[in-house]
Structures are given as C-alpha cells and as structure tokens.
Design an enzyme around this catalytic site. Structure first.
Site: not given
Length: 340
Positions: A91-92, A135, A139-140, A157, A160, A163, A264
């Site tokens: 997806k990147d 987020t 999109r989210r 940012r 994982v 966050r 993007c």
C-alpha cells in the site's frame, strides 16, 4: 568421491528500520533462504537498513507527498546496486511503475482490514461522545466520521508501538521508551496486518470488516521488488514466493486508484476478495467530513480480468459523482500550525 557443495551466495535485502518493516523483511529473507535450500542452493539473505524520508520526517504522511515517502529511498538503493531487492508494504507504493524495477513477488497477504485499539475495551459504538481517535489516514478518518460524526479525529504519525502507546501507555512495547509522555487518545485505528506481524493483536478492541471500514488498496500485502535485469537465481527464488490470488486482488485494488487518479490523501477504500465464485471488488469514495459516500461492488469469474474490473469500478464511482464527494487528487492537505 563426494560432490562439491555449491558456493554460498549473499543476497542483500533493503529494508526500512522500523520494527514492522524489519519483521516483514525478515519473513521474506527466511522464505528466500528456505526456497534456496529446497533448490540445492546455499544462500544467505542479509538485511540492509535504508532510512527513508517517511522515517526521519515527523510531518504528516499526506504533507510528505504520501506513501511514496517510504518507498523512494528503498527503490534508489536497489537501482544503484546497494541492495539486490527491497520489501515494501504494497500500500506504500505509488501506482506508477519505476523504470528499471519490477515487482517479482507478491506473497500471500495477511488480514487486509483495519482495527480499533481503544481504552477500556471500547469498540467503535462504545466510544464516548467526542472521543479522541488517532489516525494519519484521510481514508480511515472519513469512514470513522461516516459512522460516528461526533468523534474528534487526531492526526498522528509514528510507528505502530508509538501510536498504540498514545492510548495504552509506554508499556506496550518491550524494546525501550517510545517518546510518549502519557496516553492522550481514546483510541487509534491501525492495520490489522501490522499488529499481527508485531504480535500486538491482544490490544485490538474491534476488528473492522468491509461494512465498517474498507481498507486501503493492497493493505496487508507485501511487494518484493528487484531490478528488471536481476540475477536469474534471485528471480527464480522470488517466483516461489508469488501468490497468484493475492496478486490478482492487489492488481484490482490498485487499478481502482489508478482509474480514479487518486492521490495519497484521497479518502478511498477498496477491497478485492477471491473465492470459489471469482473475484469480488468493493470500493467507496467518502467525503473527508464523513457526510456522504458513493460505493460500487462488482464480481468477475476470471482473475485475468482483475485490472479491467478495477478500472470499471473507478468509472462507475466517477459516474456516481465521486469527484464531487471528495477531492480525488488530494495529496498535501493544509497542516495547521501548532495551536490552530
């Protein structure tokens, strides 16, 4: 007389330095070594750390120009010969190909969906009114607001664990401090695949499905990229990693983005799923404030038509007014200064 053992080869695999990227690259490295051993070859895969703009710049992902910020440095390292191949979160990767490079393998992907990790075991419906949910993805954010317009979306940012620590505290990750003073969010939305690869699924309070949140194109999939003129031994090993079903799903999903000419920061969700009846493709464009959405779903029986299906879905969405629902070419939305 015993036959001589084949000479050992070293393959240099470029990887970002985050825990998730290293885990993903390590999985591919081990798979290549196993494939080589099965073919009677002695191969060692060396991980070569590559720092990308997305790793060192704390700006929002969209303001960096999108997911390509993570891919450019890795691709240059392959092109200039510092690495033999690179592993990307698919997806990147921007949809436009790069001269001189080829995606030789798309391994079977993990869970493509998103997940909520929230305090107190809350799911999306349980979150208190006005809850702060983090987020960095338009999109989210758009899909969260479509379902819960009262939520306060916080642009975040970081990797994982970082966050997660903004919800659960610094004890989430055992490998040292994360730079988070104390939790300041009620929840974060993360890709389930990343949580799986890092062994952090215990923190998931709701695993979303397509009725709640469509994922990003190619979410959960990896792309293994090397030069077009890569060594035949390397390409033969990579061929053993390629998963035809995942490749078809990803081709369809990325074709939607290509057909929409989506940037993007465009709030577009898309999911392709192959089953015994063929390939089902589901895509939506959602307004950034979550006030409206257009959606299309189509099925085909022949996987060879995956790309054409993606373009057809994109055409349908545009016909339904997707361009009026959201700025499809959005790439660098304004980032307010601190205090605004």
């Amino acid at each position: 007389m015993t036959s001589a053992m084949p000479s050992s080869r070293t393959i240099r695999l470029g990887t970002r330095t985050s825990a998730l990227a290293t885990a993903q690259s390590g999985t591919i490295a081990r798979a290549l070594e196993r494939a080589a051993a099965a073919a009677g070859e002695r191969v060692r895969v060396e991980l070569v750390p590559v720092r990308t703009q997305g790793d060192v710049d704390p700006s929002s992902l969209a303001s960096l120009g999108g997911t390509g910020a993570f891919a450019a440095a890795l691709r240059m390292a392959v092109l200039d010969g510092r690495c033999d191949l690179a592993v990307h979160s698919f997806k990147d990767l921007p949809t436009a190909p790069v001269d001189g490079l080829r995606i030789w393998a798309v391994p079977q992907r993990d869970d493509p969906f998103d997940a909520l990790c929230a305090r107190n075991g809350w799911d999306l419906d349980d979150l208190p009114r006005g809850a702060r949910v983090g987020t960095g993805s338009p999109r989210r954010a758009a899909q969260l607001l479509l379902r819960r317009p009262d939520l306060r979306i916080v642009d975040i940012r970081g990797n994982v664990p970082t966050r997660l620590s903004r919800v659960l505290g610094a004890g989430v990750w055992p490998d040292g401090p994360l730079g988070v003073r104390r939790p300041d969010l009620d929840g974060v939305v993360l890709a389930m695949a990343g949580l799986i690869r890092l062994g952090l699924t215990a923190h998931v309070t709701e695993a979303f499905d397509e009725d709640v949140m469509l994922p990003a194109a190619a979410q959960g999939a990896l792309a293994v990229e090397a030069r077009i003129d890569a060594d035949p031994l390397l390409t033969s090993l990579l061929a053993t990693l390629d998963h035809a079903v995942t490749r078809a799903e990803v081709v369809a999903e990325r074709a939607v983005m290509e057909g929409l000419e989506a940037g993007c920061a465009a709030p577009v969700g898309v999911l392709a799923q192959v089953d015994e009846r063929g390939l089902l493709l589901d895509a939506a464009v959602i307004s950034v404030k979550g006030t409206e959405a257009v959606r299309s779903r189509l099925r085909i029986t022949d996987l060879d038509g995956a790309e054409a299906l993606g373009h057809r879905i994109a055409s349908d969405l545009l016909g339904y007014g997707a361009g009026d629902v959201a700025d499809l070419r959005a790439t660098k939305p304004h980032r307010p200064e601190a205090g605004q």
